[in-house]
Design a protein around this motif. Structure first.
Motif, mmCIF file in Angstrom:
data_model
loop_
_atom_site.group_PDB
_atom_site.id
_atom_site.type_symbol
_atom_site.label_atom_id
_atom_site.label_comp_id
_atom_site.label_asym_id
_atom_site.label_seq_id
_atom_site.Cartn_x
_atom_site.Cartn_y
_atom_site.Cartn_z
ATOM 1 N N SER A 1 -7.923 -42.595 -25.287
ATOM 2 C CA SER A 1 -8.756 -42.951 -24.141
ATOM 3 C C SER A 1 -8.740 -44.456 -23.979
ATOM 4 C CB SER A 1 -10.192 -42.465 -24.360
ATOM 5 O OG SER A 1 -11.102 -43.151 -23.516
ATOM 6 N N LEU A 2 -8.387 -44.921 -22.783
ATOM 7 C CA LEU A 2 -8.347 -46.359 -22.541
ATOM 8 C C LEU A 2 -9.727 -46.978 -22.678
ATOM 9 C CD1 LEU A 2 -6.922 -48.944 -21.687
ATOM 10 C CD2 LEU A 2 -7.248 -48.259 -19.305
ATOM 11 N N ALA A 3 -10.755 -46.301 -22.140
ATOM 12 C CA ALA A 3 -12.110 -46.855 -22.217
ATOM 13 C C ALA A 3 -12.545 -47.033 -23.666
ATOM 14 C CB ALA A 3 -13.086 -45.942 -21.477
ATOM 15 N N GLU A 4 -12.314 -46.011 -24.498
ATOM 16 C CA GLU A 4 -12.689 -46.114 -25.907
ATOM 17 C C GLU A 4 -11.832 -47.152 -26.626
ATOM 18 O OE1 GLU A 4 -14.579 -42.052 -27.534
ATOM 19 O OE2 GLU A 4 -12.431 -41.918 -27.147
ATOM 20 N N ALA A 5 -10.557 -47.233 -26.265
ATOM 21 C CA ALA A 5 -9.676 -48.220 -26.897
ATOM 22 C C ALA A 5 -10.148 -49.636 -26.594
ATOM 23 C CB ALA A 5 -8.234 -48.021 -26.429
ATOM 24 N N GLU A 6 -10.500 -49.883 -25.336
ATOM 25 C CA GLU A 6 -10.988 -51.216 -24.958
ATOM 26 C C GLU A 6 -12.278 -51.554 -25.701
ATOM 27 O OE1 GLU A 6 -9.340 -53.300 -23.391
ATOM 28 O OE2 GLU A 6 -8.273 -52.506 -21.658
ATOM 29 N N ASP A 7 -13.161 -50.563 -25.832
ATOM 30 C CA ASP A 7 -14.412 -50.787 -26.565
ATOM 31 C C ASP A 7 -14.128 -51.111 -28.032
ATOM 32 O OD1 ASP A 7 -15.891 -50.326 -24.310
ATOM 33 O OD2 ASP A 7 -16.451 -48.272 -24.839
ATOM 34 N N ALA A 8 -13.168 -50.403 -28.631
ATOM 35 C CA ALA A 8 -12.842 -50.639 -30.039
ATOM 36 C C ALA A 8 -12.252 -52.029 -30.242
ATOM 37 C CB ALA A 8 -11.866 -49.577 -30.536
ATOM 38 N N VAL A 9 -11.397 -52.448 -29.313
ATOM 39 C CA VAL A 9 -10.811 -53.787 -29.406
ATOM 40 C C VAL A 9 -11.894 -54.853 -29.252
ATOM 41 C CG1 VAL A 9 -9.240 -55.421 -28.291
ATOM 42 C CG2 VAL A 9 -8.528 -53.054 -28.651
ATOM 43 N N GLN A 10 -12.815 -54.634 -28.312
ATOM 44 C CA GLN A 10 -13.884 -55.607 -28.116
ATOM 45 C C GLN A 10 -14.780 -55.697 -29.346
ATOM 46 O OE1 GLN A 10 -14.018 -57.736 -25.806
ATOM 47 N NE2 GLN A 10 -16.008 -58.662 -26.260
ATOM 48 N N GLU A 11 -15.073 -54.565 -29.971
ATOM 49 C CA GLU A 11 -15.879 -54.572 -31.190
ATOM 50 C C GLU A 11 -15.143 -55.313 -32.307
ATOM 51 O OE1 GLU A 11 -18.899 -54.046 -33.926
ATOM 52 O OE2 GLU A 11 -18.924 -53.832 -31.744
ATOM 53 N N THR A 12 -13.831 -55.174 -32.351
ATOM 54 C CA THR A 12 -13.027 -55.902 -33.340
ATOM 55 C C THR A 12 -13.161 -57.407 -33.121
ATOM 56 O OG1 THR A 12 -11.456 -54.075 -33.463
ATOM 57 C CG2 THR A 12 -10.705 -56.210 -34.285
ATOM 58 N N TRP A 13 -13.125 -57.822 -31.858
ATOM 59 C CA TRP A 13 -13.295 -59.245 -31.548
ATOM 60 C C TRP A 13 -14.673 -59.742 -31.993
ATOM 61 C CZ3 TRP A 13 -12.238 -64.000 -30.953
ATOM 62 C CH2 TRP A 13 -13.138 -64.868 -30.322
ATOM 63 N N LEU A 14 -15.698 -58.969 -31.719
ATOM 64 C CA LEU A 14 -17.045 -59.392 -32.100
ATOM 65 C C LEU A 14 -17.167 -59.558 -33.613
ATOM 66 C CD1 LEU A 14 -19.170 -57.153 -29.698
ATOM 67 C CD2 LEU A 14 -18.733 -59.616 -29.504
ATOM 68 N N ARG A 15 -16.568 -58.641 -34.362
ATOM 69 C CA ARG A 15 -16.623 -58.747 -35.823
ATOM 70 C C ARG A 15 -15.805 -59.937 -36.319
ATOM 71 N NH1 ARG A 15 -16.545 -52.528 -38.211
ATOM 72 N NH2 ARG A 15 -18.053 -51.675 -36.704
ATOM 73 N N ALA A 16 -14.678 -60.176 -35.676
ATOM 74 C CA ALA A 16 -13.857 -61.330 -36.070
ATOM 75 C C ALA A 16 -14.592 -62.630 -35.788
ATOM 76 C CB ALA A 16 -12.525 -61.299 -35.329
ATOM 77 N N ASP A 17 -15.257 -62.689 -34.649
ATOM 78 C CA ASP A 17 -15.993 -63.893 -34.273
ATOM 79 C C ASP A 17 -17.159 -64.133 -35.229
ATOM 80 O OD1 ASP A 17 -16.546 -66.120 -32.575
ATOM 81 O OD2 ASP A 17 -18.153 -64.966 -31.640
ATOM 82 N N ARG A 18 -17.894 -63.059 -35.579
ATOM 83 C CA ARG A 18 -19.011 -63.206 -36.497
ATOM 84 C C ARG A 18 -18.541 -63.621 -37.891
ATOM 85 N NH1 ARG A 18 -21.078 -58.375 -33.961
ATOM 86 N NH2 ARG A 18 -20.252 -57.135 -35.699
#
Length: 296
Positions: free
Chosen positions: A29-46
């Motif tokens: 699912s593209l929507a779920e994939a985009e959400d997972a990538v964004q969550e990865t960015w947030l964790r990397a930033d933190r």
């Protein structure tokens, strides 16, 4: 924004297409994939991981854990929601699934049949197969994500690989001609080429569709090349999410939306022309078909 943050942002954006590709194959699912990538960015930033020696590997690990949790949650929800019943097929127009055009491109790149088969795998099998077979991640890096040994992880990927390839040999008497006809039918439908469609169909071609396809109160039957071609022209929206797959060993068309099997077309080819088409959308009938990815 300080220099470290700027550097991390730049590095992450360079990795985003690859991470999206991994997540899409994991989740379908593209929507779920985009959400997972964004969550990865947030964790990397933190975590402020700009100085990590192997940032792509770190990001892949974090993304994989997020996807694994989503897959496990999805499995639990299905068991709670459906019990022994098969899930409803996804809506063909893709409403509520993000950007349908963009997802159609991704689905076509991956192959709807492969997405359908991946959706039948357990979360651990799916992760092991996708990371190793599709993205060449070593088993000793995948194993900690699954809390298993590399040997056990290898077995998971092997089991998934057998599911993807399927156990049946092609049943069509002339599989190459069958696949060529099916590919041409899909290309003409996507292109809206009515004349090309008619040329692929036998004059007395018969199309049968179950009641869930349209939907209608009863199954429908359409006869004649022009009538069948007109029906195909009305389904060009579905064709965006449709690709060639093996249906019970023979070349057919498989529609997957959000990675879920929604529609199958089975073909009979006689003397190079399509003489019959069987269209299935009813969940109980779809569950009885073996779908495998061509050339897997």
């Amino acid at each position: 924004m300080n220099e470290a943050t700027t550097g991390l942002t730049t590095a992450f954006e360079a990795e985003r297409p690859r991470l999206r590709a991994v997540a899409y194959r994991m989740l379908g699912s593209l929507a779920e994939a985009e959400d997972a990538v964004q969550e990865t960015w947030l964790r990397a930033d933190r975590a402020r991981v700009a100085e990590v020696a192997n940032l792509p590997g770190w990001l892949t690990t974090v993304l994989s854990r997020i996807c694994l949790n989503l897959l496990r949650s999805r499995t639990t929800r299905r068991e709670d929601s459906y019990g022994d019943q098969a899930p409803e097929p996804a809506a063909p127009d893709g409403e509520g699934e993000g950007d349908p055009a963009r997802e159609a491109v991704l689905a076509d790149e991956v192959g709807p049949a492969l997405l359908v088969v991946l959706d039948t795998l357990g979360p651990a099998e799916r992760l092991a197969f996708v990371l190793h077979d599709l993205f060449a991640v070593p088993f000793d890096e995948i194993a900690p994500l699954l809390e298993r040994t590399p040997a056990a992880t290898r077995q998971l990927a092997s089991r998934a690989r057998r599911r993807v390839r399927g156990a049946k040999a092609p049943a069509a008497p002339e599989p190459a001609r069958q696949q060529k006809a099916v590919e041409a039918f899909l290309a003409a439908t996507r292109g809206g080429d009515f004349t090309a469609l008619v040329s692929l169909l036998a004059p007395d071609v018969v199309l049968r569709a179950d009641a869930r396809v349209v939907p209608t109160p009863e199954p429908i039957t359409v006869r004649g090349a022009e009538q069948v071609a007109r029906g195909a022209m009305a389904a060009t929206g579905r064709a965006r999410f449709t690709g060639v797959g093996l249906v019970d060993g023979a070349a057919g068309l498989v529609m997957a939306r959000g990675g879920r099997l929604a529609l199958v077309l089975e073909f009979t080819v006689t003397d190079g022309l399509i003489s019959a088409i069987e269209v299935t959308a009813a969940p109980d009938r779809l569950a009885g078909l073996e779908i495998t990815a061509p050339g897997a």
